[in-house]
Structure formats: structure tokens, C-alpha cells
Design an enzyme around this catalytic site. Structure first.
Site, PDB file in Angstrom:
ATOM      1  N   PRO A  91       0.956  -1.358  -0.573  1.00  0.00           N
ATOM      2  CA  PRO A  91       0.584  -0.206  -0.519  1.00  0.00           C
ATOM      3  C   PRO A  91       1.326   1.230  -0.466  1.00  0.00           C
ATOM      4  CG  PRO A  91      -1.162  -1.652   1.532  1.00  0.00           C
ATOM      5  CD  PRO A  91       0.717  -2.109   1.054  1.00  0.00           C
ATOM      6  N   GLU A 118       0.840  -8.550   8.596  1.00  0.00           N
ATOM      7  CA  GLU A 118       0.893  -7.336   8.531  1.00  0.00           C
ATOM      8  C   GLU A 118       1.565  -6.822   7.953  1.00  0.00           C
ATOM      9  OE1 GLU A 118      -0.575  -3.606  10.880  1.00  0.00           O
ATOM     10  OE2 GLU A 118      -0.983  -5.561  10.662  1.00  0.00           O
ATOM     11  N   ARG A 156       0.310  -6.884 -21.498  1.00  0.00           N
ATOM     12  CA  ARG A 156      -0.055  -7.063 -22.872  1.00  0.00           C
ATOM     13  C   ARG A 156       0.457  -6.238 -23.718  1.00  0.00           C
ATOM     14  NH1 ARG A 156      -3.449  -2.802 -23.153  1.00  0.00           N
ATOM     15  NH2 ARG A 156      -4.709  -3.631 -23.896  1.00  0.00           N
ATOM     16  N   ASP A 171      -5.124   2.974 -26.216  1.00  0.00           N
ATOM     17  CA  ASP A 171      -5.428   2.456 -25.052  1.00  0.00           C
ATOM     18  C   ASP A 171      -6.168   4.058 -23.773  1.00  0.00           C
ATOM     19  OD1 ASP A 171      -6.273   0.297 -25.207  1.00  0.00           O
ATOM     20  OD2 ASP A 171      -4.568  -0.852 -24.311  1.00  0.00           O
TER      21      ASP A 171
END
Length: 245
Positions: A91, A118, A156, A171
């Protein structure tokens, strides 16, 4: 490209990496992967890969020994002298972007670290990892889903994988804007018509319409993407028009 994934749950990757574009990339030898259960590298007789945090606190922290040994063993198996990018899914990492995917697609070897519990012992982060990536400001059970997202966005982009070489550059985010609307047959569906310009055969007008719609959609939905966008005089006039509507 070869990708190694260090995870406690290798089975999570089988479905995603062996279907659709990811399977096609493997069939054409553009990409290969291997999952490594780093529990197999622990020196603990009980197969532990985590322990309680120094200083106290909730949760368990992944130990450095199994991770370091797993990464080093993985690198030794590769014939290339070039060091791989070792990517920590967490994160606290930098937000994943199309630009980052394009950067990583130039590499020959990537290693993804997928954690649980954790967090990681900080020595993994500071002495082993080259990149820290987050796929969003929310918390997942582990790094596996995030690694799959990043892998898909990278693979991709490898040459020939999409078949149509113009697909990836058009894209969303590839040129800094969201993608323009698309239409296909039938021309008239329940009274809803395809824009006439797309039926005109005038490719210059079609390109301009698509760019106009792409910029308009970005202006309406993601103004943050336009903060550093290099507007032309024509585009600035469009922006003023939309502001006044």
C-alpha cells in the site's frame, strides 16, 4: 520476458495467467512465468515465514530470511547477467500507472513479492526491492491480486501480444487521456444512432472527432489528468467551450 512471483498461494495465479491475453503471450513465447512458494525457502523447522514485530503491536511480520533466499535462488536460475527488477506489492508503494507498465515492459526479468500479514521486515524493502507498487488506496488480503493486475498491464504491451500494434497506444492513459467512445454494427440500435462522422470515410475528420471526444471525456471525468497536458490552441478553445456549457 520472464516473471517470477514469490507467494504463499501459487494456485491463485493459475487461472489468470493461463487464459486470454496472458495465455496467448505464453503460446507465442513472448512471456513465461514461474511461481515460487517462499515458504519452501525458510530455515524454520516449522516452516514459519513470519514472526511478531519488535516493539510490540498487532499482526505478524514477514521475516527477511525466506524472502532473501527465495529471491537469490530465483536470480541464480536465470542465465542473464542483468539484474531483475524486484517489485514489492504494498500500500505504501507508488501508484501504478500506464507509464510504469510501459517502463516495466522493457525489462527481461521481473520478480514480484506478494506478502500477507501485517507487512514486511523493513530490510526486505531497503536492501532487496527495486520498486514498490500499489494498485490503489485500499487494503487487500495479500499482494497476489495486485501482482496479477500489474503483470497483465505489462504483458499486454509486449511486441505482438495484442496482435494489432495500434491497440495499446490508443488505450486510455497511453497518451495522457481517457479513450474515445467506440461503436460497432448495427448502425441503428433501438433508435440510437452511430455518429455520422464515423461513417463518412474521412479519416482526418474521424481522427479529430476521436481526439475531441477523448479530451472531452477526460475533462468531464478526470480533470486531474490534464494538469500537465500540453494543450494546443484548438484544444484550449474546446476546453473554454465545455466550461461555458
Amino acid at each position: 520476458m520472464h516473471i517470477d512471483v514469490l507467494t504463499l498461494f501459487p494456485e491463485m495465479f493459475e487461472g489468470v495467467l493461463n487464459t486470454s491475453i496472458m495465455k496467448r503471450a505464453q503460446d507465442m513465447n513472448a512471456f513465461s512465468y514461474n511461481t515460487v512458494n517462499f515458504r519452501e525457502h525458510t530455515e524454520s523447522k516449522h516452516k514459519k515465514v513470519d514472526d511478531t514485530p519488535y516493539g510490540g503491536g498487532a499482526g505478524m511480520v514477514l521475516s527477511p530470511q525466506p524472502i532473501f533466499d527465495a529471491v537469490e535462488s530465483t536470480i541464480e536460475k536465470q542465465s542473464s547477467d542483468k539484474k531483475p527488477r524486484v517489485i514489492l506489492m504494498c500500500p505504501q508503494g507508488e501508484p501504478h500507472t500506464q507509464e510504469k507498465a510501459e517502463e516495466l515492459s522493457q525489462e527481461d526479468h521481473l520478480i514480484f513479492l506478494c506478502g500477507h500479514y501485517e507487512g514486511y521486515d523493513e530490510r526486505i524493502r531497503t536492501h532487496l526491492v527495486t520498486d514498490e507498487i500499489s494498485i490503489g488506496d485500499y487494503v487487500l488480503t495479500g499482494g497476489e491480486l495486485g501482482a496479477m493486475v500489474v503483470m497483465d498491464s505489462v504483458v499486454r504491451l509486449l511486441p505482438g501480444v495484442l496482435g494489432n500494434e495500434t491497440s495499446a497506444p490508443e488505450d486510455s492513459f497511453s497518451n495522457g487521456l481517457l479513450e474515445h467512445p467506440h461503436y460497432t454494427k448495427p448502425r441503428d440500435f433501438r433508435g440510437m444512432q452511430v455518429p455520422e462522422v464515423l461513417l463518412s470515410g474521412n479519416h482526418a475528420k474521424i481522427d479529430e472527432w476521436r481526439h475531441y471526444q477523448s479530451l472531452k471525456r477526460t475533462f468531464e471525468r478526470r480533470k486531474d489528468l490534464l494538469e500537465d497536458y500540453p494543450f494546443s490552441d484548438k484544444e484550449l478553445k474546446w476546453i473554454e467551450k465545455w466550461k461555458n456549457q
